[in-house]
Design a protein around this motif. Structure first.
Motif, PDB file in Angstrom:
ATOM      1  N   TYR A   1      43.396  -6.607 -28.262  1.00 28.23           N
ATOM      2  CA  TYR A   1      44.292  -7.392 -27.416  1.00 28.23           C
ATOM      3  C   TYR A   1      45.675  -6.794 -27.174  1.00 28.23           C
ATOM      4  O   TYR A   1      46.311  -7.120 -26.176  1.00 28.23           O
TER       5      TYR A   1
ATOM      6  N   ALA B   1      46.788 -13.781 -27.359  1.00 27.89           N
ATOM      7  CA  ALA B   1      46.079 -12.725 -26.637  1.00 27.89           C
ATOM      8  C   ALA B   1      46.285 -12.859 -25.132  1.00 27.89           C
ATOM      9  O   ALA B   1      46.377 -11.847 -24.416  1.00 27.89           O
ATOM     10  N   ALA B   2      46.357 -14.102 -24.644  1.00 31.37           N
ATOM     11  CA  ALA B   2      46.588 -14.303 -23.213  1.00 31.37           C
ATOM     12  C   ALA B   2      47.941 -13.732 -22.806  1.00 31.37           C
ATOM     13  O   ALA B   2      48.067 -13.103 -21.745  1.00 31.37           O
TER      14      ALA B   2
ATOM     15  N   TRP C   1      49.590 -11.294 -24.351  1.00 30.80           N
ATOM     16  CA  TRP C   1      49.491  -9.838 -24.370  1.00 30.80           C
ATOM     17  C   TRP C   1      48.836  -9.335 -23.102  1.00 30.80           C
ATOM     18  O   TRP C   1      49.185  -8.275 -22.562  1.00 30.80           O
ATOM     19  N   GLY C   2      47.880 -10.119 -22.601  1.00 29.73           N
ATOM     20  CA  GLY C   2      47.222  -9.739 -21.337  1.00 29.73           C
ATOM     21  C   GLY C   2      48.187  -9.662 -20.165  1.00 29.73           C
ATOM     22  O   GLY C   2      48.022  -8.834 -19.262  1.00 29.73           O
ATOM     23  N   TRP C   3      49.222 -10.517 -20.182  1.00 30.15           N
ATOM     24  CA  TRP C   3      50.229 -10.462 -19.114  1.00 30.15           C
ATOM     25  C   TRP C   3      50.912  -9.099 -19.082  1.00 30.15           C
ATOM     26  O   TRP C   3      51.284  -8.615 -18.010  1.00 30.15           O
TER      27      TRP C   3
ATOM     28  N   LYS D   1      49.664  -6.266 -19.827  1.00 31.08           N
ATOM     29  CA  LYS D   1      48.756  -5.169 -19.452  1.00 31.08           C
ATOM     30  C   LYS D   1      48.621  -5.041 -17.941  1.00 31.08           C
ATOM     31  O   LYS D   1      48.121  -4.037 -17.455  1.00 31.08           O
ATOM     32  N   LYS D   2      49.035  -6.040 -17.206  1.00 28.98           N
ATOM     33  CA  LYS D   2      48.820  -6.034 -15.753  1.00 28.98           C
ATOM     34  C   LYS D   2      49.874  -5.186 -15.043  1.00 28.98           C
ATOM     35  O   LYS D   2      50.996  -5.073 -15.477  1.00 28.98           O
TER      36      LYS D   2
ATOM     37  N   ALA E   1      49.585  -2.909 -24.123  1.00 24.23           N
ATOM     38  CA  ALA E   1      50.310  -4.084 -23.622  1.00 24.23           C
ATOM     39  C   ALA E   1      51.816  -3.885 -23.724  1.00 24.23           C
ATOM     40  O   ALA E   1      52.468  -4.375 -24.650  1.00 24.23           O
TER      41      ALA E   1
END
Length: 430
Positions: free
Chosen positions: A224, A422-423, A425-427, A429-430, A228
């Motif tokens: 995750y 994790a959500a 951290w996903g921000w 990565k974009k 990031a």
């Protein structure tokens, strides 16, 4: 989802499916941290705080290293990383604090533990705690302790009237071991303080005993965090990316439900009232038959030669083995041939120790002490008597996570917490 799999998850791992409970009002918080010292888990917790700061009114970030070499410079370095990731965070949520504001509330507290009496001189950090506590507000100031209590104790000493304005959630355990003097000062002189003392439950956050958890702290980075943003790249520097974050439960507690109710189920644990804090006084070195609970304040009050040094000066040491090294705990001259030392064992074990001093005829020998695994343990007539709003780890044996008292009040929420993070951290990565 396959119906059988869904039924299995509901029956055997229900807690990961329970939603976070609403918080009545965005809380006012001040962090007291030993970040940059000997334990890098504070850096991990600071990354978590910065990524969730839209949920808090942060009024202070105080560097309070009772042990180690941490300074506010490390907090400022983390804010620099946050600043670079901020545009991506703001694309998903409103309310993130500006880096300039966060820098303005970052203060330096005491470096090193307090002397025997539990307080010393005012610091930028302790003065800031007082200033924030005295702000006109309908809300209390929540002080989240990630390190020693030195600056909190100093603030209370210098402005005792702020006691009613504060709520403290403190990660004790090892921090209590290093900061025994400041803790003892608060427990003895401010028993009416609203205080959650977490000596063991927090370990449940980074244990991996639940084999049903699909989110593990050991591989969380690879799944995750890797790739990031700047905070993610930095995260790899601490425990090689393995999640520890022993101080993060204080934040989780403020994010889930009404913090005025410590007995509730929450991401940050569930706690019970503590009417006394164990405090045992010995007038000589102990024997293996002497028994105390872990996190007891063990006070040695010893007689020796009268010497000419300032009162409350360090003049002898208690040495205990630790792995392949020796840890040293300071002892103080109290005047008129009296010597004192406070020691807090952090876990169940047999402690072997030796008193040493470079001053002639100051020799108190060596001893052993048996430490048990149930807090607060047996009643002693020297225990600190506490008020109606002091709370600590639940003692129910059914809530132990292995040897961790109260650990299950936290471990059962870990998957929900880490999935939520994790959500975010996903921000990045974009």
């Amino acid at each position: 989802m396959n119906r059988f799999i869904l039924l299995f998850a509901l029956c055997f791992h229900p807690f990961a499916l329970i939603a976070q409970q609403p918080v009545p009002v965005k809380p006012r918080i001040l962090i007291s941290t030993d970040i940059g010292g000997t334990d890098p888990d504070d850096n991990q917790s600071m990354a978590h705080l910065l990524m969730y700061n839209d949920k808090f009114n942060i009024e202070g970030l105080v560097s309070s290293p009772s042990y180690g070499s941490g300074t506010k410079g490390e907090i400022l370095r983390m804010i620099d990383l946050y600043e670079q990731d901020l545009p991506k965070l703001k694309a998903h949520r409103n309310g993130f604090l500006s880096p300039a504001y966060l820098r303005s509330v970052t203060k330096q507290g005491r470096r090193g533990n307090a002397p025997y009496r539990g307080y010393s001189k005012a610091t930028e950090g302790s003065d800031w705690i007082i200033k924030c506590a005295k702000k006109k507000s309908d809300q209390p100031l929540w002080v989240l302790g990630w390190g020693g209590l030195e600056d909190i104790a100093q603030a209370l000493h210098d402005a005792p009237e702020i006691q009613s304005k504060l709520r403290v959630y403190w990660i004790g355990g090892p921090n209590k071991k290093w900061g025994a003097n400041s803790y003892a000062y608060i427990a003895e002189n401010f028993p009416g303080l609203w205080f959650i003392e977490v000596n063991s439950s927090y370990y449940g956050f980074f244990s991996n005993n639940n084999i049903l958890d699909s989110v593990k702290t050991t591989d969380y980075y690879d799944k995750y965090i890797q790739g990031a943003g700047y905070l993610g790249k930095d995260f790899k520097s601490y425990y090689n990316g393995e999640v520890k974050m022993g101080d993060t439960p204080s934040l989780l507690y403020m994010m889930d439900g009404n913090p005025e109710n410590p007995a509730r189920e929450s991401w940050g644990g569930s706690f019970e009232h503590l009417s006394r804090s164990p405090h045992v006084v010995f007038n000589s070195a102990t024997r293996i038959t002497d028994t105390v609970a872990f996190c007891t304040v063990v006070e040695f009050n010893l007689k020796g030669p009268e010497i000419v040094i300032p009162q409350d000066s360090v003049c002898f040491w208690m040495e205990t083995p630790y792995k392949n090294a020796v840890q040293k705990w300071p002892g103080y001259y109290l005047g008129k041939g009296r010597y004192g030392l406070k020691y807090v064992p952090k876990q169940a074990e047999i402690v072997s120790y030796r008193f040493r001093s470079s001053i002639p005829n100051v020799d108190f020998g060596e001893g052993k002490l048996t430490v048990t695994n149930h807090w607060p343990g047996k009643v002693n007539n020297t225990d600190y008597k506490l008020g109606a709003n002091w709370y600590s780890d639940k003692a129910d044996p059914a809530l132990y996570e292995g040897k961790i008292q109260g650990g299950k009040t936290l471990s059962k929420w870990r998957q929900s917490v880490l999935t939520d993070w994790a959500a975010r951290w996903g921000w990045l990565k974009k």
